[in-house]
Design an enzyme around this catalytic site. Structure first.
Site, PDB file in Angstrom:
ATOM      1  N   LYS A 159       0.903   9.522  -0.357  1.00 50.92           N
ATOM      2  CA  LYS A 159      -0.236   9.644   0.555  1.00 50.92           C
ATOM      3  C   LYS A 159       0.098  10.512   1.769  1.00 50.92           C
ATOM      4  O   LYS A 159       1.081  10.265   2.460  1.00 50.92           O
ATOM      5  CB  LYS A 159      -0.676   8.255   1.026  1.00 50.92           C
ATOM      6  N   LEU A 206      -2.340   1.508   3.242  1.00 52.47           N
ATOM      7  CA  LEU A 206      -1.626   2.137   4.355  1.00 52.47           C
ATOM      8  C   LEU A 206      -2.645   2.620   5.378  1.00 52.47           C
ATOM      9  O   LEU A 206      -3.768   2.998   5.023  1.00 52.47           O
ATOM     10  CB  LEU A 206      -0.801   3.337   3.862  1.00 52.47           C
ATOM     11  N   ASP A 207      -2.239   2.640   6.658  1.00 49.35           N
ATOM     12  CA  ASP A 207      -3.106   3.149   7.716  1.00 49.35           C
ATOM     13  C   ASP A 207      -3.357   4.633   7.523  1.00 49.35           C
ATOM     14  O   ASP A 207      -2.599   5.326   6.827  1.00 49.35           O
ATOM     15  CB  ASP A 207      -2.459   2.924   9.089  1.00 49.35           C
ATOM     16  N   VAL A 208      -4.374   5.142   8.193  1.00 46.00           N
ATOM     17  CA  VAL A 208      -4.762   6.545   8.029  1.00 46.00           C
ATOM     18  C   VAL A 208      -3.637   7.501   8.415  1.00 46.00           C
ATOM     19  O   VAL A 208      -3.477   8.576   7.806  1.00 46.00           O
ATOM     20  CB  VAL A 208      -6.047   6.840   8.839  1.00 46.00           C
ATOM     21  N   HIS A 211      -1.901  -3.497  10.518  1.00 43.58           N
ATOM     22  CA  HIS A 211      -0.992  -2.690  11.353  1.00 43.58           C
ATOM     23  C   HIS A 211       0.315  -3.433  11.634  1.00 43.58           C
ATOM     24  O   HIS A 211       0.860  -3.355  12.732  1.00 43.58           O
ATOM     25  CB  HIS A 211      -1.665  -2.339  12.684  1.00 43.58           C
TER      26      HIS A 211
END
Length: 239
Positions: free
Chosen positions: A73, A107-109, A190
């Site tokens: 990613k 997963l976070d951006v 997070h």
């Protein structure tokens, strides 16, 4: 997880891997437009398995059964089916019906690295459930020097802002003053960033390297993906 154990009704399979509705799929089957292993099948309830070769109007469809992929990613993509502000990891896939896939552990951006994508809900639960002990490994860079005390604190569990329970024990390996590897088996919102924030530090880079025994393939550039091997798939169920 044996491939031979996976089976599905022909009409449901057709609706799953194409844009046709279930009723449209039934009509196509009854009209003789579908073959299985070279033979025309008109029974909408005919059971196919992962090894069946299914053709619609002469066009080969992908194999039946669940799908499993690893993706490297990039930043700027979210692990969701749709998002108004950002592209999603599904936009990176060249697959039939990508909207049927979901990320097994988001997963976070702005976080990069390993994302596992599947349409097998039980398999993804084995990854996301803390009770299954599926560890995730992250490479972390932070703004301030990492205190040695963080190793003990993370192993004991820390209280995150607005959470009532400590985090589960995590393993921190300090690589350099501001670089570390972190292994944990939870997936709170997070979490890695909040764990370091609880220690008075700020994450500047976060990259997931592994989920259980599945390591991010180093040959995959950011945005690229590949199917998981049978051994990688089984490692999650038996890990």
């Amino acid at each position: 997880m044996s491939k031979q154990s996976q089976s599905m009704r022909l009409d449901r399979y057709l609706a799953t891997v194409t844009d046709y509705s279930r009723s449209e799929a039934k009509r196509l089957i009854k009209d003789g437009e579908v073959t299985v292993d070279g033979e025309t099948v008109s029974n909408v309830g005919y059971a196919i398995n992962n090894n069946s070769d299914v053709c619609l109007q002469g066009q080969v469809l992908r194999q039946a059964g669940p799908r499993y992929f690893m993706l490297n990613k990039p930043q700027g993509y979210v692990c969701a089916a749709k998002d108004r502000r950002h592209l999603t990891v599904l936009d990176l896939l060249d697959e039939d019906n990508p909207e049927r896939l979901h990320a097994a552990g988001r997963l976070d951006v702005d976080t990069t690295g390993l994302v596992l994508l599947t349409d097998d809900g039980q398999w993804s639960h084995a990854i996301t459930s803390p009770q299954r002990d599926c560890w995730k490994r992250y490479y972390v860079e932070v703004a301030e020097v990492i205190s040695e005390k963080c190793i003990e604190h993370f192993a004991r569990g820390v209280f995150l802002k607005d959470d009532k329970a400590r985090t589960l024990p995590a393993e921190l390996e300090i690589l350099a003053p501001r670089r570390a590897l972190l292994r944990l088996k939870e997936g709170r919102y997070h979490q890695v960033k909040r764990m370091f924030a609880a220690e008075g530090n700020a994450v500047t880079l976060l990259h997931r390297e592994a989920i259980g025994d599945v390591e991010l393939d180093e040959s995959l550039a950011e945005g690229q993906y590949r199917a998981l091997s049978e051994a990688e798939i089984k490692s999650v169920n038996h890990g």
